[in-house]
Motif scaffolding. Structure first.
Motif, mmCIF file in Angstrom:
data_model
loop_
_atom_site.group_PDB
_atom_site.id
_atom_site.type_symbol
_atom_site.label_atom_id
_atom_site.label_comp_id
_atom_site.label_asym_id
_atom_site.label_seq_id
_atom_site.Cartn_x
_atom_site.Cartn_y
_atom_site.Cartn_z
ATOM 1 N N LEU A 15 3.038 -9.962 9.549
ATOM 2 C CA LEU A 15 2.793 -11.003 10.552
ATOM 3 C C LEU A 15 2.905 -10.476 11.979
ATOM 4 C CD1 LEU A 15 4.640 -14.011 8.889
ATOM 5 C CD2 LEU A 15 2.174 -13.612 8.995
ATOM 6 N N SER A 16 3.719 -9.466 12.185
ATOM 7 C CA SER A 16 3.835 -8.910 13.535
ATOM 8 C C SER A 16 2.570 -8.149 13.932
ATOM 9 C CB SER A 16 5.059 -8.003 13.648
ATOM 10 O OG SER A 16 4.872 -6.805 12.930
ATOM 11 N N GLU A 17 1.811 -7.695 12.935
ATOM 12 C CA GLU A 17 0.587 -6.943 13.223
ATOM 13 C C GLU A 17 -0.671 -7.796 13.096
ATOM 14 O OE1 GLU A 17 -1.491 -2.723 11.942
ATOM 15 O OE2 GLU A 17 0.469 -3.260 11.143
ATOM 16 N N TYR A 18 -0.739 -8.630 12.063
ATOM 17 C CA TYR A 18 -1.933 -9.452 11.796
ATOM 18 C C TYR A 18 -1.499 -10.895 11.631
ATOM 19 C CZ TYR A 18 -3.582 -4.913 10.021
ATOM 20 O OH TYR A 18 -3.902 -3.605 9.868
ATOM 21 N N TYR B 231 12.275 -20.342 10.681
ATOM 22 C CA TYR B 231 12.206 -18.961 10.235
ATOM 23 C C TYR B 231 12.424 -18.930 8.736
ATOM 24 C CZ TYR B 231 12.089 -17.199 14.975
ATOM 25 O OH TYR B 231 11.710 -16.923 16.264
ATOM 26 N N ARG B 232 11.651 -18.115 8.077
ATOM 27 C CA ARG B 232 11.657 -17.999 6.624
ATOM 28 C C ARG B 232 12.773 -17.066 6.168
ATOM 29 N NH1 ARG B 232 9.538 -13.599 3.993
ATOM 30 N NH2 ARG B 232 9.033 -13.949 1.805
ATOM 31 N N LEU B 233 13.366 -17.423 5.053
ATOM 32 C CA LEU B 233 14.307 -16.534 4.383
ATOM 33 C C LEU B 233 13.591 -15.987 3.159
ATOM 34 C CD1 LEU B 233 17.243 -15.469 4.304
ATOM 35 C CD2 LEU B 233 17.752 -17.342 2.735
ATOM 36 N N GLY B 234 13.375 -14.670 3.154
ATOM 37 C CA GLY B 234 12.737 -14.015 2.019
ATOM 38 C C GLY B 234 13.763 -13.172 1.277
ATOM 39 N N TYR B 235 13.267 -12.150 0.593
ATOM 40 C CA TYR B 235 14.157 -11.306 -0.203
ATOM 41 C C TYR B 235 14.802 -10.177 0.593
ATOM 42 C CZ TYR B 235 12.255 -13.756 -4.197
ATOM 43 O OH TYR B 235 11.883 -14.729 -5.080
ATOM 44 N N GLY B 236 14.383 -9.985 1.831
ATOM 45 C CA GLY B 236 15.060 -9.033 2.693
ATOM 46 C C GLY B 236 14.359 -7.708 2.907
ATOM 47 N N ALA B 237 13.191 -7.504 2.307
ATOM 48 C CA ALA B 237 12.490 -6.232 2.488
ATOM 49 C C ALA B 237 11.664 -6.212 3.776
ATOM 50 C CB ALA B 237 11.587 -5.942 1.288
ATOM 51 N N GLY B 238 11.338 -7.374 4.312
ATOM 52 C CA GLY B 238 10.630 -7.454 5.586
ATOM 53 C C GLY B 238 9.126 -7.271 5.519
ATOM 54 N N TYR B 239 8.553 -7.253 4.323
ATOM 55 C CA TYR B 239 7.110 -7.017 4.194
ATOM 56 C C TYR B 239 6.277 -8.062 4.941
ATOM 57 C CZ TYR B 239 7.999 -3.480 0.636
ATOM 58 O OH TYR B 239 8.423 -2.357 -0.022
ATOM 59 N N ASN C 218 0.828 -1.208 0.000
ATOM 60 C CA ASN C 218 0.000 0.000 0.000
ATOM 61 C C ASN C 218 0.866 1.264 0.000
ATOM 62 O OD1 ASN C 218 0.789 0.458 2.703
ATOM 63 N ND2 ASN C 218 -1.065 -0.498 3.515
ATOM 64 N N LYS C 219 0.206 2.404 0.045
ATOM 65 C CA LYS C 219 0.922 3.688 -0.019
ATOM 66 C C LYS C 219 1.835 3.919 1.181
ATOM 67 C CE LYS C 219 -2.449 5.797 -2.974
ATOM 68 N NZ LYS C 219 -3.635 6.600 -3.128
ATOM 69 N N LYS C 220 1.556 3.229 2.290
ATOM 70 C CA LYS C 220 2.405 3.343 3.484
ATOM 71 C C LYS C 220 3.573 2.363 3.437
ATOM 72 C CE LYS C 220 -1.408 4.777 6.445
ATOM 73 N NZ LYS C 220 -2.217 4.447 7.622
ATOM 74 N N LYS C 221 3.754 1.708 2.282
ATOM 75 C CA LYS C 221 4.839 0.726 2.087
ATOM 76 C C LYS C 221 4.674 -0.486 3.002
ATOM 77 C CE LYS C 221 7.396 3.494 -0.632
ATOM 78 N NZ LYS C 221 6.735 3.713 -1.867
ATOM 79 N N ARG C 222 3.413 -0.871 3.228
ATOM 80 C CA ARG C 222 3.092 -2.036 4.051
ATOM 81 C C ARG C 222 2.335 -3.045 3.207
ATOM 82 N NH1 ARG C 222 5.153 -1.385 9.430
ATOM 83 N NH2 ARG C 222 3.464 -2.646 10.211
ATOM 84 N N LEU C 223 2.496 -4.308 3.551
ATOM 85 C CA LEU C 223 1.784 -5.383 2.885
ATOM 86 C C LEU C 223 0.349 -5.413 3.390
ATOM 87 C CD1 LEU C 223 2.602 -7.717 0.922
ATOM 88 C CD2 LEU C 223 2.885 -9.131 2.951
ATOM 89 N N GLU C 224 -0.598 -5.587 2.463
ATOM 90 C CA GLU C 224 -1.987 -5.796 2.820
ATOM 91 C C GLU C 224 -2.550 -6.858 1.891
ATOM 92 O OE1 GLU C 224 -3.800 -1.939 2.408
ATOM 93 O OE2 GLU C 224 -3.859 -2.052 0.229
ATOM 94 N N PHE C 225 -3.609 -7.527 2.334
ATOM 95 C CA PHE C 225 -4.200 -8.596 1.536
ATOM 96 C C PHE C 225 -5.576 -8.190 1.051
ATOM 97 C CE2 PHE C 225 -0.669 -10.734 3.254
ATOM 98 C CZ PHE C 225 -0.351 -11.688 2.312
#
Length: 172
Positions: A137-140, A124-132, A73-80
């Motif tokens: 997951l820390s919020e929802y 623990y998952r290894l992703g691309y490093g952006a932390g999205y 989203n515009k806040k640079k956060r992941l949303e579903f």
């Protein structure tokens, strides 16, 4: 091993999978997901659009389920976002297909299927490093999180204290 070193190794290993094996391994993972009790019982499922030789879950039978795809989203956060046959799509700056429209559902996800480069022995998952995904997951935190990886790739990297452990990984 650092996460950056692990990322390089995991990307290299994944890129060694030829296209025929990629299709076969992805289908095996899809079959395992479809037989999993968490998937069978899930009413709301979050999935993803594969990029960069990720596990291709586009063939997953999602009939009868509310299907969510991620977008930034515009806040640079992941949303579903809930998708259906009226959904319009766009490519993100990362080359990921994201829904342009639809109802945002972040807090009622029964199963979230997450692309992963690898995992460590602590799940623990290894992703691309952006932390999205970790920020999301820390919020929802969904009822169940399922990482998908090829060849059960486990690399001994040290997770950061902001990383979020997944419930399970499915592999071929």
């Amino acid at each position: 091993m650092t996460k950056e070193q692990a990322r390089i190794l995991a990307k290299h290993k994944r890129n060694q999978i030829d296209s025929k094996k990629h299709i076969i391994k992805s289908k095996i993972i899809i079959q395992k997901i479809e037989k999993h009790y968490k998937f069978i019982n899930a009413k709301v499922v979050g999935i993803y659009s594969p990029i960069q030789n990720e596990v291709d879950i586009k063939g997953l039978n999602l009939f009868g389920k509310v299907v969510l795809y991620p977008r930034i989203n515009k806040k640079k956060r992941l949303e579903f976002v809930e998708v259906n046959n009226k959904t319009k799509w766009k490519k993100s700056k990362f080359g990921v297909l994201e829904p342009k429209n639809g109802k945002i559902i972040n807090d009622k996800i029964d199963l979230l299927i997450i692309p992963s480069l690898a995992k460590n022995n602590n799940n623990y998952r290894l992703g691309y490093g952006a932390g999205y995904y970790d920020m999301f997951l820390s919020e929802y935190y969904p009822l169940y999180t399922m990482g998908v990886i090829f060849d059960n790739l486990e690399i001994d990297f040290i997770e950061d204290n902001w990383d979020i452990k997944l419930d399970e990984f499915i592999s071929n």
